[in-house]
Write an enzyme that holds these catalytic residues in place. Structure first.
Site, PDB file in Angstrom:
ATOM      1  CG  PHE A 145      42.609  40.825  34.693  1.00 24.22           C
ATOM      2  CD1 PHE A 145      42.394  42.221  34.719  1.00 24.22           C
ATOM      3  CD2 PHE A 145      43.397  40.411  33.576  1.00 24.22           C
ATOM      4  CE1 PHE A 145      43.023  43.132  34.116  1.00 24.22           C
ATOM      5  CE2 PHE A 145      44.042  41.227  33.076  1.00 24.22           C
ATOM      6  CZ  PHE A 145      43.935  42.693  32.943  1.00 24.22           C
ATOM      7  CG  ASP A 150      32.513  24.446  39.054  1.00 24.00           C
ATOM      8  OD1 ASP A 150      32.806  24.572  37.688  1.00 24.00           O
ATOM      9  OD2 ASP A 150      33.234  23.619  39.749  1.00 24.00           O
ATOM     10  CB  VAL A 151      30.916  27.176  33.919  1.00 23.30           C
ATOM     11  CG1 VAL A 151      30.165  28.521  34.277  1.00 23.30           C
ATOM     12  CG2 VAL A 151      32.458  27.296  33.702  1.00 23.30           C
ATOM     13  CE1 TYR A 182      44.230  29.024  30.624  1.00 20.31           C
ATOM     14  CE2 TYR A 182      46.115  29.672  29.241  1.00 20.31           C
ATOM     15  CZ  TYR A 182      44.963  30.065  29.872  1.00 20.31           C
ATOM     16  OH  TYR A 182      44.284  31.291  29.410  1.00 20.31           O
ATOM     17  CG  ASP A 229      33.916  33.961  38.794  1.00 21.07           C
ATOM     18  OD1 ASP A 229      34.556  34.890  37.986  1.00 21.07           O
ATOM     19  OD2 ASP A 229      34.727  33.121  39.340  1.00 21.07           O
TER      20      ASP A 229
END
Ligand code: UDP
Length: 320
Positions: A11, A56-57, A145, A31
């Site tokens: 987003f 995938d970082v 998170y 991404d």
């Protein structure tokens, strides 16, 4: 300028890619598409200064050539996603931030971390200034998170102090706008989706908890200004217009003209009771404050969700 945006198909990431292209950057959008969506950047494919890499970082990041800037926006960012993807959320905030910082060090690139108001947890100081250390439960559902982002901030500061990487930290408060996922369980797509489908609006708890909603174009402008500034300590970016969740449900009912009812559901564990950014620092240092009124932003977002739901302006669902 050559810029990497991790989470670039998400987003916020996709709006950021768009803004950077407008500003003349060459943009590499990275991404793994777990919560990002290629549809968010489909309109940028084919642009000569845009490139997409699926990666995938949390794994070693390889980017050929020079990089001037890295904006690290990769992470699930909605409470429902942390519940479904707790390990990935922890990994992208910790390992992913480490990899992205390693790349910044190697390329001598400026690095901006997308941090969050969640570092303040269920805050005991209101509104939240940057100096507040927060009230976070490490073992609750949001811990994956909150702690990942707190770790990420610590890692950014360590790379700054130890390796001299040029860093910025944005603490992002609730943001809404087109390209939010309708089904990610957040309150804005939640209520708008329910109102547009004619379903009941599910207010969690008694709805007295507060949030402050920032429209995406304002947020991106704040991030861009922070990137260009010399401020290296965290800066809150968000809209200080605070309201209760119940008031917000009523606003959505009014704007959508919905005949839905408001129903109450149990409050999720550790749901912050209040949240409002103190943006004095952003005003002073970046000359920034949000401009888009809630009603205007909600109307824009509603248009997007109507397209997603195939509803035309007369409220009639289209076939297909
Ligand atoms: N919320 C709600 N109904 C919903 C979804 C969310 O009442 O259908 C509440 C949620 O409990 C929280 C607020 O709205 O108090 C904002 O939730 P969101 O998931 O958007 O993000 P948060 O700010 O909690 O990270």
């Amino acid at each position: 300028m050559r810029t990497l945006v991790t989470g670039g198909a998400g987003f916020l990431g996709s709006h950021l890619c768009e803004r950077l292209i407008q500003e003349g950057h060459h943009v590499i959008c990275m991404d793994n598409l777990i919560t990002g969506d290629l549809n968010n950047v489909a309109h940028l494919f084919g642009h000569e200064r845009f490139r997409f890499i699926k990666h995938d970082v949390t794994e070693y990041i390889f980017v050929e050539g020079k990089l001037d800037t890295i904006l690290h926006f990769a992470s699930p960012a909605s409470p429902i996603d942390y519940l479904e993807l707790p390990i990935q959320t922890l990994k992208v905030g910790s390992l992913g931030t480490h990899k992205a910082l390693g790349l910044a060090k190697e390329k001598k690139a400026r690095f901006l971390l997308a941090s969050t108001s969640e570092v303040y947890g269920d805050p005991l100081v209101h509104p939240q200034p940057e100096e507040y250390f927060g009230n976070v439960s490490p073992i609750g559902p949001r811990g994956v998170y909150d702690e990942a982002k707190r770790f990420a901030e610590a890692m950014v500061m360590a790379y700054r102090r130890y390796h001299g990487v040029d860093t910025r930290i944005a603490r992002i408060f609730n943001t809404y706008g087109p390209r939010m996922r309708l089904h990610d369980g957040r309150v804005v797509p939640g209520f708008l989706g329910q109102a547009l489908r004619g379903e009941d609006l599910t207010v969690f708890g008694d709805g007295s908890q507060t949030r402050s909603f920032c429209y995406v174009s304002d947020l991106i402008d704040g991030i861009y200004r922070l990137l260009l500034s010399q401020e290296t300590d965290p800066v809150n970016i968000g809209n200080p217009a605070e309201m209760t969740v119940l008031e917000f449900a009523q606003v959505i009912m009014r704007i959508t003209g919905s005949k839905s009812r408001i129903v109450y559901r149990s409050l999720p564990q550790d749901d912050p009771k209040v949240r409002q950014p103190d943006i004095s620092k952003a005003k002073r240092i970046l000359g920034w404050e949000p401009k888009v009124p809630l009603e205007e932003g909600i109307r824009e977002t509603m248009k997007f969700f109507k397209q997603q739901l195939n509803i035309n302006d007369r409220g009639v669902a289209q076939p297909g």
